[in-house]
Scaffold this motif. Structure first.
Motif, PDB file in Angstrom:
ATOM      1  N   ALA A 276     -21.791  85.864  63.104  1.00 26.88           N
ATOM      2  CA  ALA A 276     -21.985  86.773  62.159  1.00 26.88           C
ATOM      3  C   ALA A 276     -21.612  85.863  60.745  1.00 26.88           C
ATOM      4  O   ALA A 276     -22.401  86.273  59.783  1.00 26.88           O
ATOM      5  N   LYS A 277     -20.425  84.968  60.645  1.00 29.66           N
ATOM      6  CA  LYS A 277     -20.382  84.301  59.554  1.00 29.66           C
ATOM      7  C   LYS A 277     -21.502  83.351  59.138  1.00 29.66           C
ATOM      8  O   LYS A 277     -21.725  83.308  57.990  1.00 29.66           O
ATOM      9  N   THR A 278     -21.977  82.795  60.101  1.00 27.77           N
ATOM     10  CA  THR A 278     -23.123  81.861  59.763  1.00 27.77           C
ATOM     11  C   THR A 278     -24.494  82.477  59.386  1.00 27.77           C
ATOM     12  O   THR A 278     -25.053  82.274  58.599  1.00 27.77           O
ATOM     13  N   ALA A 279     -24.613  83.700  59.770  1.00 27.89           N
ATOM     14  CA  ALA A 279     -25.684  84.597  59.692  1.00 27.89           C
ATOM     15  C   ALA A 279     -25.596  85.239  58.182  1.00 27.89           C
ATOM     16  O   ALA A 279     -26.531  85.293  57.264  1.00 27.89           O
ATOM     17  N   ILE A 280     -24.354  85.608  57.587  1.00 31.20           N
ATOM     18  CA  ILE A 280     -24.080  85.843  56.322  1.00 31.20           C
ATOM     19  C   ILE A 280     -24.360  85.036  55.489  1.00 31.20           C
ATOM     20  O   ILE A 280     -24.788  85.018  54.311  1.00 31.20           O
ATOM     21  N   ASP A 281     -23.956  83.780  55.692  1.00 30.06           N
ATOM     22  CA  ASP A 281     -24.045  82.834  54.803  1.00 30.06           C
ATOM     23  C   ASP A 281     -25.532  82.140  54.810  1.00 30.06           C
ATOM     24  O   ASP A 281     -26.115  82.129  53.718  1.00 30.06           O
ATOM     25  N   THR A 282     -26.320  82.419  55.787  1.00 30.52           N
ATOM     26  CA  THR A 282     -27.835  82.370  55.819  1.00 30.52           C
ATOM     27  C   THR A 282     -28.392  83.329  54.823  1.00 30.52           C
ATOM     28  O   THR A 282     -29.332  82.914  54.228  1.00 30.52           O
ATOM     29  N   LEU A 283     -27.906  84.644  54.906  1.00 34.55           N
ATOM     30  CA  LEU A 283     -28.508  85.827  54.285  1.00 34.55           C
ATOM     31  C   LEU A 283     -28.396  85.633  52.802  1.00 34.55           C
ATOM     32  O   LEU A 283     -29.058  86.020  51.894  1.00 34.55           O
ATOM     33  N   ARG A 284     -26.979  84.907  52.282  1.00 30.03           N
ATOM     34  CA  ARG A 284     -26.976  84.691  50.930  1.00 30.03           C
ATOM     35  C   ARG A 284     -28.014  83.928  50.192  1.00 30.03           C
ATOM     36  O   ARG A 284     -28.387  84.039  49.110  1.00 30.03           O
ATOM     37  N   LYS A 285     -28.835  83.028  50.886  1.00 29.40           N
ATOM     38  CA  LYS A 285     -29.746  82.452  50.309  1.00 29.40           C
ATOM     39  C   LYS A 285     -31.260  83.210  50.795  1.00 29.40           C
ATOM     40  O   LYS A 285     -32.352  82.406  50.093  1.00 29.40           O
ATOM     41  N   ALA A 286     -31.182  84.178  51.194  1.00 25.72           N
ATOM     42  CA  ALA A 286     -32.383  85.031  51.345  1.00 25.72           C
ATOM     43  C   ALA A 286     -33.118  85.639  50.073  1.00 25.72           C
ATOM     44  O   ALA A 286     -32.206  85.734  49.069  1.00 25.72           O
ATOM     45  N   PRO A 287     -34.368  85.880  50.109  1.00 22.70           N
ATOM     46  CA  PRO A 287     -34.869  86.419  48.756  1.00 22.70           C
ATOM     47  C   PRO A 287     -34.283  87.761  48.567  1.00 22.70           C
ATOM     48  O   PRO A 287     -33.912  88.494  49.433  1.00 22.70           O
TER      49      PRO A 287
END
Length: 186
Positions: A134-145
């Motif tokens: 979940a932490k990695t996913a949230i970090d990835t979503l911060r870079k999402a459009p």
């Protein structure tokens, strides 16, 4: 994977026993007769033991797949699984937004590489597995459009899709009636 972890555990156990033996006078004499230095033997076997046992401990199936031995439905044991929400579907188009209001029987149970559902023996183990994902996913979503939720899901957006699912994943008991009838058991 399980066989290599078991092998590493056996090698580690043997190395740890050899390391322990280097503390006895008789073993040190035997090591000396073979023209070896007992301190080097102790150090190397200690490292090999620690590495082998660590590999075994990390790789051992503390999480169990559903294809393993099943217990009866009346069993007092409770298993846990990680579920991810479905994506929002409007007019037949799947959008990049997690449908957190969907009933639990529509959520997907996480599966292993062989396609069988992953079942955990406790909520703590499930949460330990879920939290870093979940932490990695949230970090990835911060870079999402910013307009990602209005974007239809496509092959080039799989990274965001997976991240959306994992950011909203939950651990739930497999005997929860909201999951439906075909839930994995231990």
């Amino acid at each position: 994977m399980r066989q290599s972890a078991t092998f590493a555990g056996m090698v580690g156990l043997i190395a740890a026993l050899l390391c322990g033996l280097t503390f006895s006078h008789r073993a040190r004499v035997e090591i000396g007769r073979r023209q070896l230095r007992y301190l080097k033997v102790r150090k190397l076997t200690g490292l090999a033991g620690a590495a082998g046992i660590s590999i075994f401990a990390v790789s051992f199936p503390w999480r169990v797949t559903a294809s393993s031995e099943r217990l009866s439905k009346e069993s007092a044991y409770t298993a846990w699984c990680m579920v991810v929400p479905p994506l929002v579907v409007r007019s037949g188009v799947t959008y990049m937004k997690a449908n957190l209001d969907a009933p639990l029987d529509q959520w997907q149970i996480e599966k292993g590489p062989d396609g069988t559902p992953i079942v955990y023996i406790s909520n703590e183990l499930c949460e330990k597995s879920r939290a870093p994902l979940a932490k990695t996913a949230i970090d990835t979503l911060r870079k999402a459009p910013k307009d990602m939720e209005q974007t239809p899901s496509r092959m080039d957006t799989l990274q965001w899709t997976f991240s959306l699912e994992m950011a909203n994943a939950k651990c739930i008991e497999t005997n929860d009636p909201r999951l439906g009838r075909d839930t994995p058991r231990l």
